[in-house]
Design a protein around this motif. Structure first.
Motif, short mmCIF file in Angstrom:
data_model
loop_
_atom_site.label_atom_id
_atom_site.label_comp_id
_atom_site.label_asym_id
_atom_site.label_seq_id
_atom_site.Cartn_x
_atom_site.Cartn_y
_atom_site.Cartn_z
N ALA A 26 0.84 -1.21 0.00
CA ALA A 26 0.00 0.00 0.00
C ALA A 26 0.87 1.25 0.00
O ALA A 26 0.61 2.22 -0.73
N LEU A 27 1.93 1.24 0.83
CA LEU A 27 2.82 2.39 0.87
C LEU A 27 3.51 2.61 -0.47
O LEU A 27 3.66 3.75 -0.94
N PHE A 28 3.86 1.54 -1.09
CA PHE A 28 4.56 1.64 -2.38
C PHE A 28 3.66 2.27 -3.44
O PHE A 28 4.05 3.20 -4.16
N TYR A 29 2.41 1.80 -3.52
CA TYR A 29 1.50 2.32 -4.54
C TYR A 29 1.15 3.79 -4.26
O TYR A 29 1.01 4.60 -5.18
N SER A 30 1.00 4.19 -2.97
CA SER A 30 0.70 5.58 -2.63
C SER A 30 1.83 6.50 -3.08
O SER A 30 1.62 7.57 -3.65
N VAL B 221 1.70 7.05 -6.86
CA VAL B 221 0.65 7.96 -7.32
C VAL B 221 1.02 9.40 -7.01
O VAL B 221 0.90 10.30 -7.85
N LEU B 222 1.48 9.68 -5.78
CA LEU B 222 1.86 11.04 -5.42
C LEU B 222 3.02 11.54 -6.28
O LEU B 222 3.07 12.71 -6.68
N GLY B 223 3.94 10.68 -6.56
CA GLY B 223 5.07 11.08 -7.41
C GLY B 223 4.62 11.45 -8.80
O GLY B 223 5.08 12.45 -9.38
N ASN B 224 3.71 10.71 -9.36
CA ASN B 224 3.21 11.02 -10.71
C ASN B 224 2.44 12.34 -10.73
O ASN B 224 2.56 13.14 -11.66
N VAL B 225 1.61 12.58 -9.68
CA VAL B 225 0.86 13.84 -9.63
C VAL B 225 1.81 15.03 -9.53
O VAL B 225 1.63 16.06 -10.19
N PHE B 226 2.83 14.90 -8.69
CA PHE B 226 3.79 15.99 -8.54
C PHE B 226 4.51 16.27 -9.86
O PHE B 226 4.72 17.42 -10.25
N ILE B 227 4.85 15.24 -10.58
CA ILE B 227 5.54 15.43 -11.86
C ILE B 227 4.64 16.14 -12.86
O ILE B 227 5.06 17.04 -13.60
#
Length: 454
Positions: free
Chosen positions: A375-379, A382-388
C-alpha cells in the motif's frame, strides 16, 4: 694422386738433412745454403705428384708466407683469386695451401715460420669415429671419440688442432612411424683437440667430447663431420632410435602436514632395475633446495619423498645411472619433472539460520508486512506522478506561454490589498498638488494664477 709426408723444418746452418728412406723419392728437404737470412726452408716435390696440400704454421699475426717455385717465380696468397690450380687459406697463425699440378723440383717457403714448427704435406685425410649404440634414450649423455688420420696414419703435429674442427649432427630420417617425422637437423656438439673438457690430450689429433640427447625422441641418422678451411670429411652412421626415458611418474599429493611422494616405475624391458641409481635435487616453492639419492634395489619402483610446503610449484632434476637391455651402461640427465599444488580456497563461516516458527504464525507475520509495504509503495507512486504532472504544467505556463501561474483568479485579500493601494496613491497625489501649487484646492475650485493690473 695426392702425396703426403710430414717432414721437419730444417734451419740451414750448414748441417746436412738426415736420410728419409723411401720418402726421399716423394719429398726432400734441401740442406743447401740460402740467400734469404733466417727464412731458408726448402723442400723438393717429385715429378709424379699431381696434387699437394701444404700447411705452414707461422707467428700469430704475421703476413702469409710466400712460395718460390723451382724456376724462381713467386706465389702469393692473392694469386688464388685468379688461379684455378691454387687454393690458399690464411689465418692468424697458419697458411693452408692446395697446389694442383705443382712444378717438380726444389721449392722454398718464405715467412715468419715458427722455429719448432713443421711443414705438413696433407694427403688423404680421413676420420675414424666411434659407432653410436643403436638404442639411446632422450636425455642420455654420450661420450664420443674421433681420430684424424693422414694417409691412414695418426697425425702427430700438435698445432694441427688449430686447423680442424669436428662437429656432430643428428638428421631426422623422416620416418612417419616416429614422432620426429619432419624435424629439423639437430646440431649437438663441436669438438676441439685442445685438452679441455673430456678431451684427454691436446694436439694428439684425437677428439674426445660428450653431448646430451636433449631433442625429441625418434629415429635419427648421426653425421660426424671433420671440417677445415679447405678440406671437409663426413662420416654418416647407421640410423639410431632415441627413445623416451624408460620410466613413468606418479605423484601422490600429501594432505596438510604430510609429505608428497613421487613414485617412479622403471621399464624392465629397456633396462635392468637392479642396476639403476637415481640422484638429483628438489626445488621447492620457497626457493629451498634438497638433494636426494636412491640406491639400486630389486624392485622396479622408486619413491622420492618431497616435503609439503603447501601450495606452489615444485621442480625435480633427476639423473639416472644404469644398464640398458643390451647390457650397455649409460647415464642420463632426465627432463625436469614439475608439478604445482593449487592455493587452497578460504571458506567463510555460514551464519546460523533463525529459529523456525510454526507455519501459522510465520504466515500471519509475513502477510501483514507484505500488505503494508505494498500500500505504501503504490501511494508513493501515485503522489510522485501527480507531482511530476503539476510541475510540468507550471513550467509550460510560465516559461513557454508567458502567462501568470494563477490566471484571472481573484481572491478577497488580493482585492482589499488593491483598494488600499489605490487610496494611498490618491492621497499622495493630492498632497503633492497643494505643495507645488496645484490647479485645484481642497474645495475643488480653480485657482487664479493671473497677476492684477495694479
Amino acid at each position: 694422386m695426392a702425396k703426403l709426408i710430414l717432414i721437419s723444418m730444417v734451419l740451414l746452418l750448414g748441417v746436412s738433412a738426415p736420410a728419409l728412406g723411401d720418402e726421399q723419392e716423394k719429398l726432400t728437404v734441401l740442406a743447401e745454403g740460402n740467400e734469404i737470412p733466417l727464412l731458408n726452408n726448402r723442400f723438393r716435390i717429385d715429378h709424379d705428384v699431381d696434387k699437394i696440400t701444404l700447411l705452414f704454421f707461422r707467428r700469430q699475426g704475421s703476413p702469409a708466407v710466400v712460395l718460390v717455385r723451382p724456376d724462381g717465380s713467386k706465389i702469393y696468397a692473392t694469386h688464388s683469386l685468379n688461379d684455378d690450380n691454387l687454393q690458399w687459406h690464411d689465418e692468424l697463425g697458419y697458411d693452408l695451401i692446395v697446389l694442383n699440378k705443382p712444378m717438380p723440383g726444389p721449392w722454398q717457403v718464405v715467412g715468419q715460420i715458427l722455429p719448432d714448427s713443421r711443414i705438413m704435406v696433407i694427403g688423404d685425410i680421413s676420420l675414424q669415429v666411434d659407432e653410436l649404440p643403436p638404442l639411446l634414450f632422450r636425455g642420455e649423455i654420450i661420450k664420443l671419440t674421433g681420430k684424424v688420420l693422414n694417409d691412414g696414419e695418426q697425425v702427430k703435429i700438435g698445432r694441427f688442432r688449430d686447423v680442424i674442427n669436428m662437429q656432430v649432427d643428428f638428421v631426422s630420417t623422416n620416418n612417419n612411424e616416429y614422432s620426429n617425422f619432419g624435424a629439423r637437423t639437430e646440431h649437438v656438439a663441436n669438438f676441439k683437440d685442445d685438452g679441455r673438457g673430456f678431451d684427454e690430450r691436446p694436439g694428439d689429433a684425437i677428439f674426445t667430447g660428450e653431448f646430451r640427447l636433449d631433442f625429441a625422441a625418434g629415429q635419427w641418422r648421426p653425421e660426424i663431420a671433420l671440417t677445415t678451411p679447405i678440406i671437409q670429411r663426413k662420416v654418416v652412421q647407421e640410423p639410431v632410435v632415441v627413445k623416451e626415458p624408460p620410466l613413468t611418474y606418479e605423484l601422490h599429493e600429501g594432505a596438510k602436514g604430510e609429505s608428497h611422494e613421487l613414485h617412479i616405475t622403471l621399464d624392465e624391458q629397456l633396462l635392468d632395475p637392479q642396476s639403476v641409481l637415481l640422484q638429483g635435487k628438489i626445488f621447492y616453492p620457497n626457493n629451498d633446495e634438497q638433494a636426494f639419492s636412491l640406491p639400486a634395489e630389486q624392485d622396479n619402483t622408486r619413491v622420492i619423498t618431497i616435503s609439503n610446503y603447501e601450495w606452489g610449484r615444485y621442480s625435480l632434476q633427476i639423473e639416472l645411472y644404469g644398464t640398458n637391455s643390451n647390457g650397455r651402461e649409460f647415464m642420463a640427465a632426465l627432463p625436469d619433472y614439475e608439478f604445482a599444488i593449487a592455493r587452497p580456497i578460504e571458506k567463510v563461516e555460514e551464519i546460523a539460520p533463525p529459529v523456525s516458527q510454526g507455519p501459522t504464525e510465520l504466515a500471519e507475520q509475513s502477510d501483514q508486512p507484505s500488505a503494508m509495504s505494498n500500500a505504501l509503495f503504490y501511494s508513493l507512486v501515485v503522489l510522485g506522478n501527480v507531482f511530476i504532472l503539476l510541475a510540468g504544467w507550471a513550467a509550460i505556463r510560465v516559461l513557454v506561454q508567458k502567462k501568470p501561474l494563477l490566471g484571472n483568479i481573484n481572491l478577497l485579500f488580493w482585492k482589499k490589498k488593491s483598494a488600499q493601494s489605490d487610496e494611498q496613491e490618491t492621497n499622495s497625489s493630492e498632497a503633492n498638488s497643494d505643495k507645488n501649487g496645484s490647479k485645484s484646492d481642497k474645495s475643488g475650485e480653480i485657482l487664479n494664477l493671473s497677476m492684477s493690473d495694479d
